[in-house]
Design a protein around this motif. Structure first.
Motif, PDB file in Angstrom:
ATOM      1  N   THR A 203       2.760   4.659  14.713  1.00 37.30           N
ATOM      2  CA  THR A 203       3.318   4.752  13.363  1.00 37.30           C
ATOM      3  C   THR A 203       3.325   3.418  12.628  1.00 37.30           C
ATOM      4  O   THR A 203       3.239   3.387  11.400  1.00 37.30           O
ATOM      5  CB  THR A 203       4.763   5.280  13.415  1.00 37.30           C
ATOM      6  OG1 THR A 203       5.525   4.475  14.330  1.00 37.30           O
ATOM      7  CG2 THR A 203       4.788   6.721  13.887  1.00 37.30           C
ATOM      8  N   LEU A 204       3.458   2.314  13.371  1.00 35.28           N
ATOM      9  CA  LEU A 204       3.706   1.020  12.731  1.00 35.28           C
ATOM     10  C   LEU A 204       2.805  -0.076  13.276  1.00 35.28           C
ATOM     11  O   LEU A 204       2.370  -0.041  14.429  1.00 35.28           O
ATOM     12  CB  LEU A 204       5.172   0.603  12.950  1.00 35.28           C
ATOM     13  CG  LEU A 204       6.244   1.590  12.468  1.00 35.28           C
ATOM     14  CD1 LEU A 204       7.612   1.159  12.960  1.00 35.28           C
ATOM     15  CD2 LEU A 204       6.228   1.707  10.950  1.00 35.28           C
TER      16      LEU A 204
ATOM     17  N   THR B 154       3.372  -0.022   7.800  1.00 31.53           N
ATOM     18  CA  THR B 154       2.866   1.285   8.213  1.00 31.53           C
ATOM     19  C   THR B 154       1.447   1.172   8.757  1.00 31.53           C
ATOM     20  O   THR B 154       0.613   0.454   8.205  1.00 31.53           O
ATOM     21  CB  THR B 154       2.876   2.253   7.021  1.00 31.53           C
ATOM     22  OG1 THR B 154       4.221   2.424   6.577  1.00 31.53           O
ATOM     23  CG2 THR B 154       2.304   3.617   7.410  1.00 31.53           C
ATOM     24  N   ASN B 155       1.192   1.843   9.859  1.00 33.37           N
ATOM     25  CA  ASN B 155      -0.162   1.948  10.380  1.00 33.37           C
ATOM     26  C   ASN B 155      -1.020   2.687   9.358  1.00 33.37           C
ATOM     27  O   ASN B 155      -0.774   3.853   9.036  1.00 33.37           O
ATOM     28  CB  ASN B 155      -0.143   2.702  11.712  1.00 33.37           C
ATOM     29  CG  ASN B 155      -1.539   3.026  12.222  1.00 33.37           C
ATOM     30  OD1 ASN B 155      -2.521   2.386  11.840  1.00 33.37           O
ATOM     31  ND2 ASN B 155      -1.626   4.027  13.090  1.00 33.37           N
TER      32      ASN B 155
ATOM     33  N   SER C  12      11.933   3.595  10.534  1.00 31.37           N
ATOM     34  CA  SER C  12      10.701   3.207   9.838  1.00 31.37           C
ATOM     35  C   SER C  12       9.525   4.066  10.298  1.00 31.37           C
ATOM     36  O   SER C  12       8.630   4.382   9.511  1.00 31.37           O
ATOM     37  CB  SER C  12      10.402   1.720  10.058  1.00 31.37           C
ATOM     38  OG  SER C  12      10.487   1.371  11.424  1.00 31.37           O
TER      39      SER C  12
ATOM     40  N   LYS D 253       9.844   7.290   8.347  1.00 29.00           N
ATOM     41  CA  LYS D 253       9.439   7.134   6.951  1.00 29.00           C
ATOM     42  C   LYS D 253       7.915   7.071   6.800  1.00 29.00           C
ATOM     43  O   LYS D 253       7.362   7.548   5.813  1.00 29.00           O
ATOM     44  CB  LYS D 253      10.084   5.882   6.360  1.00 29.00           C
ATOM     45  CG  LYS D 253      11.598   6.014   6.177  1.00 29.00           C
ATOM     46  CD  LYS D 253      12.228   4.701   5.752  1.00 29.00           C
ATOM     47  CE  LYS D 253      13.744   4.836   5.668  1.00 29.00           C
ATOM     48  NZ  LYS D 253      14.407   3.542   5.358  1.00 29.00           N
ATOM     49  N   SER D 254       7.258   6.481   7.787  1.00 31.66           N
ATOM     50  CA  SER D 254       5.805   6.344   7.693  1.00 31.66           C
ATOM     51  C   SER D 254       5.070   7.634   8.030  1.00 31.66           C
ATOM     52  O   SER D 254       3.900   7.800   7.673  1.00 31.66           O
ATOM     53  CB  SER D 254       5.318   5.226   8.625  1.00 31.66           C
ATOM     54  OG  SER D 254       5.508   5.587   9.991  1.00 31.66           O
ATOM     55  N   SER D 255       5.745   8.587   8.680  1.00 34.35           N
ATOM     56  CA  SER D 255       5.053   9.780   9.164  1.00 34.35           C
ATOM     57  C   SER D 255       5.509  11.091   8.534  1.00 34.35           C
ATOM     58  O   SER D 255       4.806  12.100   8.618  1.00 34.35           O
ATOM     59  CB  SER D 255       5.219   9.893  10.686  1.00 34.35           C
ATOM     60  OG  SER D 255       6.588   9.999  11.038  1.00 34.35           O
TER      61      SER D 255
END
Length: 256
Positions: A37-38, A169-170, A197, A200-202
């Protein structure tokens, strides 16, 4: 289609040859897929290097994540950490971070059973007489919550903060999620979210899974749980400590 016993781990990548979380689920007859994800971008390592050369200015170090350890390790530029740090009071949040500090820096730390910043603060407060009035050096990321400063500040325990990495974010997260779900056609029975986090990114991509609300969600820690429950996901189990055994228990608790 919901795939029974399939666990999707939404977490940061590991440098280890074998991911301990993947390993424990596989050994317990789960199918596992991992989506990163990150990513992390390090900075201020030259400043951190100078601070680490002066262990007498501090009562110890705080490591709140493996990235903090990695930042310290990078800042040393292949040199050994000064021996005087071993005589200080050093602390970690979580068993994974404890193992990483031991492996990369050779430091034995307290706090590996704490699991979160609030519990670590309680552990540090118990050692107030050992800190000699000097601040603890705290290399941290851009998403630091301030819990340690607040709780320790009430006991007049100082912290010297230095921001050493940014959490980003990735950029390939949707590509990885599409691959893991075969273009959103095969949904995992379980999704494990390791951080706010990461959620939130996914979340916008998870919503593309038709069975999005049928998935059984597991949060790592109460802060992640609180963020999950702010979404339309209204049921999740929580692993109170960020280790493979506790997360496995949280997943298995759905069937109890």
């Amino acid at each position: 289609m919901l795939i029974k016993n399939l666990v999707l781990l939404l977490k940061t990548a590991t440098e280890d040859a074998t991911d301990k979380y993947v390993d424990i689920f596989t050994k317990n007859d789960f199918k596992v897929r991992l989506v990163k994800t990150l990513d992390f971008k390090f900075r201020n390592l030259n400043v951190l290097s100078v601070l680490l050369k002066n262990p007498d200015d501090f009562s110890g170090l705080i490591f709140s994540s493996p990235r903090c350890v990695e930042a310290v390790h990078k800042s040393l530029c292949n040199e050994r950490i000064k021996e005087e740090w071993r005589n200080n009071s050093n602390y970690v949040v979580g068993e994974k971070t404890y193992d990483y500090v031991l492996e990369k820096l050779g430091l034995v730390c307290k706090g590996k059973e704490t699991g979160n910043a609030s519990n670590l603060a309680k552990e540090i407060i118990l050692d107030v007489d050992l800190l000699n009035g000097k601040p603890l050096l705290f290399p941290h990321g851009n998403l630091k919550t301030g819990t340690l400063e607040k709780d320790l500040g009430q006991k007049k325990i100082g912290i010297y903060n230095i921001e050493v990495y940014d959490t980003i974010t990735n950029l390939d997260i949707e590509k990885e999620l599409i691959k893991a779900t075969e273009n959103y056609t095969k949904a995992p029975e379980y999704v494990v979210l390791f951080s706010p986090s990461g959620l939130k990114s996914s979340i916008e991509f998870l919503r593309k899974i038709p069975e999005f609300l049928d998935i059984k969600y597991v949060a790592v820690g109460p802060v992640t749980e609180a963020e999950i429950l702010k979404t339309e996901i209204k049921l999740c189990k929580t692993a109170l400590k960020p280790n493979p055994e506790e997360i496995l228990k949280a997943v298995e608790s759905y069937t109890l």
